[in-house]
Design a protein around this motif. Structure first.
Motif, short mmCIF file in Angstrom:
data_model
loop_
_atom_site.label_atom_id
_atom_site.label_comp_id
_atom_site.label_asym_id
_atom_site.label_seq_id
_atom_site.Cartn_x
_atom_site.Cartn_y
_atom_site.Cartn_z
N ILE A 1 0.84 -1.20 0.00
CA ILE A 1 0.00 0.00 0.00
C ILE A 1 0.88 1.25 0.00
O ILE A 1 1.96 1.25 0.58
CB ILE A 1 -0.97 -0.01 1.20
CG1 ILE A 1 -2.03 1.10 1.08
CG2 ILE A 1 -0.22 0.08 2.51
CD1 ILE A 1 -3.15 1.01 2.10
N ALA A 2 0.38 2.29 -0.65
CA ALA A 2 1.03 3.60 -0.65
C ALA A 2 -0.06 4.66 -0.47
O ALA A 2 -1.21 4.44 -0.85
CB ALA A 2 1.78 3.84 -1.94
N VAL A 3 0.30 5.79 0.13
CA VAL A 3 -0.62 6.90 0.33
C VAL A 3 0.05 8.16 -0.22
O VAL A 3 1.24 8.38 0.04
CB VAL A 3 -0.99 7.07 1.81
CG1 VAL A 3 -1.87 8.27 2.04
CG2 VAL A 3 -1.67 5.82 2.35
N ASP A 4 -0.71 8.98 -0.96
CA ASP A 4 -0.08 10.16 -1.56
C ASP A 4 0.32 11.21 -0.54
O ASP A 4 1.19 12.03 -0.80
CB ASP A 4 -0.94 10.74 -2.68
CG ASP A 4 -2.31 11.21 -2.25
OD1 ASP A 4 -2.63 11.15 -1.04
OD2 ASP A 4 -3.09 11.64 -3.12
N THR A 5 -0.27 11.22 0.64
CA THR A 5 0.18 12.06 1.74
C THR A 5 -0.18 11.39 3.05
O THR A 5 -1.29 10.88 3.20
CB THR A 5 -0.38 13.49 1.67
OG1 THR A 5 0.17 14.26 2.74
CG2 THR A 5 -1.89 13.53 1.76
N LYS A 6 0.76 11.39 4.00
CA LYS A 6 0.54 10.74 5.29
C LYS A 6 0.15 11.73 6.38
O LYS A 6 -0.14 11.32 7.50
CB LYS A 6 1.81 9.99 5.72
CG LYS A 6 2.18 8.84 4.81
CD LYS A 6 3.44 8.18 5.31
CE LYS A 6 3.91 7.12 4.35
NZ LYS A 6 5.16 6.49 4.81
N SER A 7 0.15 13.01 6.07
CA SER A 7 -0.21 14.05 7.03
C SER A 7 -1.34 14.88 6.45
O SER A 7 -1.21 15.43 5.35
CB SER A 7 0.99 14.94 7.33
OG SER A 7 2.05 14.18 7.88
N LEU A 8 -2.44 14.95 7.20
CA LEU A 8 -3.63 15.66 6.72
C LEU A 8 -4.16 16.59 7.80
O LEU A 8 -3.92 16.37 9.00
CB LEU A 8 -4.75 14.65 6.39
CG LEU A 8 -4.50 13.67 5.26
CD1 LEU A 8 -5.53 12.56 5.31
CD2 LEU A 8 -4.55 14.39 3.94
N GLU A 9 -4.91 17.59 7.38
CA GLU A 9 -5.67 18.41 8.30
C GLU A 9 -7.10 17.90 8.31
O GLU A 9 -7.56 17.31 7.31
CB GLU A 9 -5.66 19.87 7.87
CG GLU A 9 -4.31 20.53 7.98
CD GLU A 9 -4.33 21.99 7.51
OE1 GLU A 9 -5.43 22.50 7.16
OE2 GLU A 9 -3.27 22.60 7.50
N VAL A 10 -7.80 18.09 9.41
CA VAL A 10 -9.20 17.70 9.50
C VAL A 10 -9.94 18.27 8.29
O VAL A 10 -9.80 19.44 7.95
CB VAL A 10 -9.84 18.18 10.82
CG1 VAL A 10 -11.35 17.95 10.80
CG2 VAL A 10 -9.22 17.48 12.01
N GLY A 11 -10.69 17.40 7.61
CA GLY A 11 -11.43 17.80 6.41
C GLY A 11 -10.67 17.51 5.13
O GLY A 11 -11.25 17.54 4.05
N GLY A 12 -9.38 17.24 5.23
CA GLY A 12 -8.58 16.95 4.05
C GLY A 12 -8.74 15.52 3.57
O GLY A 12 -9.32 14.67 4.26
N THR A 13 -8.23 15.25 2.37
CA THR A 13 -8.31 13.90 1.82
C THR A 13 -6.95 13.47 1.27
O THR A 13 -6.11 14.31 0.94
CB THR A 13 -9.36 13.78 0.69
OG1 THR A 13 -9.01 14.66 -0.37
CG2 THR A 13 -10.76 14.08 1.20
N ALA A 14 -6.78 12.18 1.18
CA ALA A 14 -5.60 11.57 0.57
C ALA A 14 -6.08 10.37 -0.23
O ALA A 14 -7.24 9.94 -0.09
CB ALA A 14 -4.60 11.15 1.64
N LYS A 15 -5.20 9.81 -1.02
CA LYS A 15 -5.57 8.65 -1.85
C LYS A 15 -4.60 7.52 -1.59
O LYS A 15 -3.39 7.68 -1.71
CB LYS A 15 -5.55 9.04 -3.34
CG LYS A 15 -5.84 7.90 -4.30
CD LYS A 15 -7.31 7.57 -4.36
CE LYS A 15 -7.66 6.64 -5.49
NZ LYS A 15 -7.66 5.24 -5.14
N ALA A 16 -5.14 6.37 -1.22
CA ALA A 16 -4.34 5.16 -1.06
C ALA A 16 -4.38 4.38 -2.37
O ALA A 16 -5.38 4.40 -3.09
CB ALA A 16 -4.89 4.29 0.07
N SER A 17 -3.29 3.72 -2.67
CA SER A 17 -3.22 2.86 -3.86
C SER A 17 -2.42 1.62 -3.49
O SER A 17 -1.70 1.60 -2.50
CB SER A 17 -2.58 3.60 -5.03
OG SER A 17 -1.26 4.00 -4.69
#
Length: 171
Positions: free
Chosen positions: A72-88
């Motif tokens: 698994i990989a994630v395009d960003t591992k640090s987010l702010e509340v309400g933000g999104t990231a994408k796992a692949s």
């Protein structure tokens, strides 16, 4: 003339038979089949003058190509509340037939993940581990940290100012 055997095949729910070949022995090996696919085979006898009916029929399901690894990989591992990231995911082997990845979060109250798309949504401050599963194989966990959403400082005021200090307030 000696008896020979005609071998026929149907894939899935196909209506028509395809002749694969003729054998003189009572054995025939079929190659180049697709994995995880249903096939129906029929064998008829022929004496060179006429051919028998397709009454000897067998249906088989070819084997699955099992997943051996999921990364698994994630395009960003640090987010702010309400933000999104994408796992692949990267699945080994690439031609596996176990199906698509299914994503899960260890802490959906902090970071939820759409099971089929891998979109991660930051819900509250904290950390969550995201994993992906294909067939019976689960990836190693990847940690996502959620921080408070950045706010805009407004209405900055100074009060109680003296020769050596002041009190600042804002909203």
């Amino acid at each position: 003339m000696a008896i020979s055997y005609n071998i026929y095949q149907k894939e899935g729910n196909a209506a028509n038979w395809t002749k694969l070949g003729t054998a003189t022995a009572k054995t025939y090996t079929v190659n180049n089949l697709k994995p995880k696919t249903e096939y129906t085979f029929a064998v008829t006898a022929t004496n060179g003058l006429r051919e028998g009916d397709k009454t000897a029929v067998v249906t088989v399901m070819t084997a699955n190509i099992a997943t051996t690894a999921v990364t698994i990989a994630v395009d960003t591992k640090s987010l702010e509340v309400g933000g999104t990231a994408k796992a692949s995911v990267t699945i080994t082997p690439a031609d596996e037939t176990d199906g698509a990845a299914s994503y899960t979060s260890s802490n959906p109250q902090v970071a939820s993940v759409n099971a089929s798309t891998g979109v991660i949504t930051a819900v509250a401050e904290g950390t969550a581990s995201i994993t992906a599963k294909v067939g019976t194989i689960t990836s190693a966990a990847i940690s996502v940290t959620v921080y408070a959403a950045l706010v805009t400082v407004t209405n900055l005021r100074a009060s109680g100012t003296t020769t050596t200090g002041t009190t600042l307030t804002w909203s």
